[in-house]
Scaffold this motif. Structure first.
Motif, PDB file in Angstrom:
ATOM      1  N   ILE A   1       0.881  -1.270   0.025  1.00 55.13           N
ATOM      2  CA  ILE A   1       0.086  -0.111  -0.146  1.00 55.13           C
ATOM      3  C   ILE A   1       0.863   1.274  -0.036  1.00 55.13           C
ATOM      4  O   ILE A   1       0.482   2.287  -0.790  1.00 55.13           O
ATOM      5  CB  ILE A   1      -0.871  -0.057   1.244  1.00 55.13           C
ATOM      6  CG1 ILE A   1      -1.769  -1.241   1.447  1.00 55.13           C
ATOM      7  CG2 ILE A   1      -1.768   1.408   1.204  1.00 55.13           C
ATOM      8  CD1 ILE A   1      -2.879  -1.383   0.094  1.00 55.13           C
ATOM      9  N   GLN A   2       1.944   1.114   0.809  1.00 54.44           N
ATOM     10  CA  GLN A   2       2.735   2.419   0.818  1.00 54.44           C
ATOM     11  C   GLN A   2       3.565   2.711  -0.336  1.00 54.44           C
ATOM     12  O   GLN A   2       3.653   3.980  -1.017  1.00 54.44           O
ATOM     13  CB  GLN A   2       3.828   2.174   2.062  1.00 54.44           C
ATOM     14  CG  GLN A   2       3.080   2.047   3.311  1.00 54.44           C
ATOM     15  CD  GLN A   2       2.843   0.409   3.825  1.00 54.44           C
ATOM     16  OE1 GLN A   2       2.417  -0.208   2.845  1.00 54.44           O
ATOM     17  NE2 GLN A   2       3.523   0.208   4.894  1.00 54.44           N
ATOM     18  N   SER A   3       4.078   1.657  -1.025  1.00 56.54           N
ATOM     19  CA  SER A   3       4.767   1.852  -2.177  1.00 56.54           C
ATOM     20  C   SER A   3       3.800   2.248  -3.405  1.00 56.54           C
ATOM     21  O   SER A   3       4.362   3.224  -4.104  1.00 56.54           O
ATOM     22  CB  SER A   3       5.308   0.438  -2.634  1.00 56.54           C
ATOM     23  OG  SER A   3       6.055   0.271  -3.955  1.00 56.54           O
ATOM     24  N   GLU A   4       2.753   2.006  -3.433  1.00 55.49           N
ATOM     25  CA  GLU A   4       1.739   2.377  -4.396  1.00 55.49           C
ATOM     26  C   GLU A   4       1.589   3.769  -4.178  1.00 55.49           C
ATOM     27  O   GLU A   4       1.557   4.399  -5.298  1.00 55.49           O
ATOM     28  CB  GLU A   4       0.531   1.411  -4.534  1.00 55.49           C
ATOM     29  CG  GLU A   4       0.587  -0.153  -5.047  1.00 55.49           C
ATOM     30  CD  GLU A   4       0.954  -0.140  -6.370  1.00 55.49           C
ATOM     31  OE1 GLU A   4       0.031   0.321  -7.181  1.00 55.49           O
ATOM     32  OE2 GLU A   4       1.946  -0.581  -6.783  1.00 55.49           O
ATOM     33  N   ILE A   5       0.987   4.139  -3.227  1.00 50.73           N
ATOM     34  CA  ILE A   5       0.834   5.557  -2.634  1.00 50.73           C
ATOM     35  C   ILE A   5       1.953   6.500  -2.997  1.00 50.73           C
ATOM     36  O   ILE A   5       1.678   7.381  -3.483  1.00 50.73           O
ATOM     37  CB  ILE A   5       0.450   5.744  -1.398  1.00 50.73           C
ATOM     38  CG1 ILE A   5      -0.990   5.018  -1.349  1.00 50.73           C
ATOM     39  CG2 ILE A   5      -0.069   7.204  -1.095  1.00 50.73           C
ATOM     40  CD1 ILE A   5      -1.947   4.825   0.067  1.00 50.73           C
ATOM     41  N   GLU A   6       3.097   6.131  -2.622  1.00 50.46           N
ATOM     42  CA  GLU A   6       4.436   6.786  -2.743  1.00 50.46           C
ATOM     43  C   GLU A   6       4.689   7.051  -4.415  1.00 50.46           C
ATOM     44  O   GLU A   6       5.158   8.220  -4.690  1.00 50.46           O
ATOM     45  CB  GLU A   6       5.629   6.053  -2.192  1.00 50.46           C
ATOM     46  CG  GLU A   6       6.736   7.002  -2.201  1.00 50.46           C
ATOM     47  CD  GLU A   6       6.712   8.267  -1.543  1.00 50.46           C
ATOM     48  OE1 GLU A   6       7.474   9.007  -2.007  1.00 50.46           O
ATOM     49  OE2 GLU A   6       5.917   8.381  -0.594  1.00 50.46           O
ATOM     50  N   GLN A   7       4.474   6.127  -5.029  1.00 52.89           N
ATOM     51  CA  GLN A   7       4.453   6.387  -6.695  1.00 52.89           C
ATOM     52  C   GLN A   7       3.643   7.377  -7.056  1.00 52.89           C
ATOM     53  O   GLN A   7       3.946   8.195  -7.991  1.00 52.89           O
ATOM     54  CB  GLN A   7       4.158   5.056  -7.532  1.00 52.89           C
ATOM     55  CG  GLN A   7       5.300   3.923  -6.888  1.00 52.89           C
ATOM     56  CD  GLN A   7       5.033   2.815  -7.966  1.00 52.89           C
ATOM     57  OE1 GLN A   7       4.730   2.588  -8.916  1.00 52.89           O
ATOM     58  NE2 GLN A   7       5.534   1.542  -7.174  1.00 52.89           N
ATOM     59  N   SER A   8       2.541   7.143  -6.488  1.00 53.87           N
ATOM     60  CA  SER A   8       1.180   8.133  -7.232  1.00 53.87           C
ATOM     61  C   SER A   8       1.749   9.650  -6.358  1.00 53.87           C
ATOM     62  O   SER A   8       1.239  10.509  -7.356  1.00 53.87           O
ATOM     63  CB  SER A   8      -0.052   7.917  -6.506  1.00 53.87           C
ATOM     64  OG  SER A   8      -1.018   8.858  -6.822  1.00 53.87           O
ATOM     65  N   TYR A   9       2.034   9.840  -5.280  1.00 53.23           N
ATOM     66  CA  TYR A   9       2.410  10.986  -4.693  1.00 53.23           C
ATOM     67  C   TYR A   9       3.490  11.416  -5.526  1.00 53.23           C
ATOM     68  O   TYR A   9       3.526  12.780  -5.947  1.00 53.23           O
ATOM     69  CB  TYR A   9       2.823  10.797  -3.453  1.00 53.23           C
ATOM     70  CG  TYR A   9       3.348  12.137  -2.836  1.00 53.23           C
ATOM     71  CD1 TYR A   9       2.494  13.430  -2.472  1.00 53.23           C
ATOM     72  CD2 TYR A   9       4.802  12.248  -2.432  1.00 53.23           C
ATOM     73  CE1 TYR A   9       2.896  14.316  -1.665  1.00 53.23           C
ATOM     74  CE2 TYR A   9       5.185  13.299  -1.893  1.00 53.23           C
ATOM     75  CZ  TYR A   9       4.413  14.536  -1.665  1.00 53.23           C
ATOM     76  OH  TYR A   9       4.871  15.658  -1.167  1.00 53.23           O
ATOM     77  N   GLN A  10       4.695  11.084  -5.915  1.00 46.66           N
ATOM     78  CA  GLN A  10       5.936  11.485  -6.681  1.00 46.66           C
ATOM     79  C   GLN A  10       5.355  11.648  -8.088  1.00 46.66           C
ATOM     80  O   GLN A  10       5.912  12.905  -8.723  1.00 46.66           O
ATOM     81  CB  GLN A  10       6.850  10.285  -6.885  1.00 46.66           C
ATOM     82  CG  GLN A  10       7.618  10.057  -5.445  1.00 46.66           C
ATOM     83  CD  GLN A  10       8.231  11.142  -4.927  1.00 46.66           C
ATOM     84  OE1 GLN A  10       8.667  12.052  -5.251  1.00 46.66           O
ATOM     85  NE2 GLN A  10       8.266  11.192  -3.441  1.00 46.66           N
ATOM     86  N   ALA A  11       4.452  11.066  -8.614  1.00 47.07           N
ATOM     87  CA  ALA A  11       3.876  11.352  -9.976  1.00 47.07           C
ATOM     88  C   ALA A  11       3.157  12.714  -9.877  1.00 47.07           C
ATOM     89  O   ALA A  11       3.385  13.547 -10.745  1.00 47.07           O
ATOM     90  CB  ALA A  11       2.599  10.461 -10.650  1.00 47.07           C
TER      91      ALA A  11
END
Length: 466
Positions: free
Chosen positions: A408-418
């Protein structure tokens, strides 16, 4: 005269031939004079799919439009609660604040007790002159079981409102929280104890923790639904029936600034929830779906806080057009570290909802987005992508296991960076990366502190520029 107008209308429209999407595309390609259509006019959303500049009836041919629109009918009224969020101060001052809000157009109140144990305070004084059978009061506290026991001692009528606390949210955002069997047992007791109060909801499933960490709309939908399924599974394992639990659930969803996406997100949520309930063989209780929306703090800017008024207004419109049952509009200056509430900020926040009812009349039509080629298509795209991600999380054992594995953390972090990258490139956020007011409010802004990347952080996208 009436027949003449009808005849004239028919004659007028008969002069125009029906335009197909192919014909439109050919004309636009010609008008672009050699420019690439995809690069010029197709928008790539942060959720990972293409958004076209034009949609037609033929785009809906293979979509489950009937099922999507039927899911929206779980909303019994086109109107919504105008709900304010109040942080608990003390029994007397909080009571006066609630009374004042109710006199000025607020329909419901959420009281955030923070770390206070409400049972150690004067509940009689807090709720003085407030009848909970008429005014819904939502209690944001982790002392739910003892609070309800105390309320029953002096309230002998039907309660409205509920508990505005999601135990999963605390687990996802706190380093020390452990959800053991006792926590689920307590939640089960809340469900059973409130069965005698049909209008009092015992379980809140929030999307705020995902939204404020940087999740996109697809992730927010998938992870929120996975959280809801976790509640269903855990509480039924302890002996409750689905029919007991469903009417006790409130979804509380953050609404961002992407106007049409947010409308489609809420419609997709209703559609997917009805799909999940059918898998539990309980489609008869879909009418008990209750959706609370809150304007986003993730997109709030500090340097020009007045721009937050515009953001909150469009977010609130998305919430109402998407079919919310209850709406909380945050004050434009709520992000500032002010010791006391701003009267102007709170007044405007309250009035946003009132104006949308009394002047824009957005409370007169159920599912006003129904039939829009663009929004119907967008609803289906979001639902399809969110369903795929939801199934992926469920195949990992559910959201708790997926979180423990760091997925969950990894998926959201990718979205945040995008999202950060889009601002750094060409996306404009007024008051943040363009038309800035550099010296304004610089000393009044709390900064997010990222201490542990294994939990979900409460962030603001504009902090990158502050």
């Amino acid at each position: 005269m009436k027949n003449t107008i009808s005849f004239m209308s028919q004659e007028l429209f008969s002069e125009f031939s029906q335009i197909t999407k192919e014909a439109w595309l050919n004309q636009v390609t010609k008008d672009l004079k050699g420019k690439n259509f995809s690069e010029t006019l197709i928008w790539q959303s942060l959720e990972g799919f293409d958004i076209y500049p034009y949609y037609a009836q033929e785009d809906l041919k293979n979509l489950p439009i009937k099922a999507i629109q039927q899911a929206q009918k779980s909303k019994n009224s086109a109107s919504w609660e105008n709900r304010s969020l109040i942080k608990y101060i003390n029994a007397k001052d909080t009571n006066l604040l609630i009374i004042n809000y109710l006199k000025k157009g607020i329909d419901a109140i959420t009281i955030d007790f923070g770390n206070y144990d409400p049972t150690e305070h004067d509940l009689l004084r807090l709720l003085n002159n407030i009848k909970l059978s008429e005014t819904p009061i939502y209690f944001k506290t982790h002392y739910k079981e003892t609070l309800l026991t105390n309320l029953k001692k002096f309230i002998h009528y039907q309660l409205k409102g509920g508990f505005a606390t999601d135990i999963l949210t605390k687990y996802f955002s706190s380093e020390s929280t452990i959800i053991d069997k006792d926590a689920w047992e307590s939640t089960k007791k809340n469900v059973i104890q409130t069965n005698e109060y049909p209008a009092f909801r015992a379980v809140t499933v929030e999307s705020h923790v995902f939204h404020n960490a940087g999740a996109n709309a697809v992730q927010e939908l998938a992870f929120t639904l996975s959280s809801a399924v976790t509640y269903l599974d855990k509480i039924t394992d302890l002996g409750c029936t689905i029919e007991q639990i469903i009417p006790k659930i409130e979804f509380s969803i953050s609404i961002g600034t992407n106007y049409f996406v947010e409308i489609a997100k809420l419609r997709a949520l209703r559609y997917l929830w009805s799909k999940i309930l059918k898998s539990y063989n309980c489609s008869l209780v879909t009418d008990n779906y209750f959706l609370h929306c809150q304007t986003s703090s993730f997109y709030d800017a500090k340097l020009s806080p007045y721009t937050n008024m515009l953001r909150a207004t469009t977010e609130a419109m998305s919430a109402t057009m998407g079919g919310c049952d209850s709406l909380t509009v945050l004050a434009y200056d709520s992000i500032l570290a002010l010791e006391t509430k701003s009267e102007l900020g709170e007044r405007i926040a309250k009035n946003v909802s009132i104006l949308m009812k009394e002047e824009a009349h957005l409370d007169k039509t159920n599912d006003p987005a129904a039939g829009s080629y663009y929004i119907e298509s967008l609803t289906y795209k979001l639902a399809t992508a969110a369903w795929d991600l939801f199934l992926k999380v469920e195949n990992m054992g559910g959201i708790l296991q997926a979180f423990d594995q760091g997925f969950i953390q990894s998926e959201i972090e990718q979205s945040y960076q995008a999202k950060v990258k889009s601002l750094q490139n060409d996306k404009i956020m007024v008051g943040v990366n363009k038309f800035r007011v550099e010296a304004e409010n610089i000393d009044n802004i709390p900064k997010s502190v990222v201490s542990n990347k294994n939990i979900l952080q409460n962030r603001r996208i504009s902090e990158v520029y502050e």
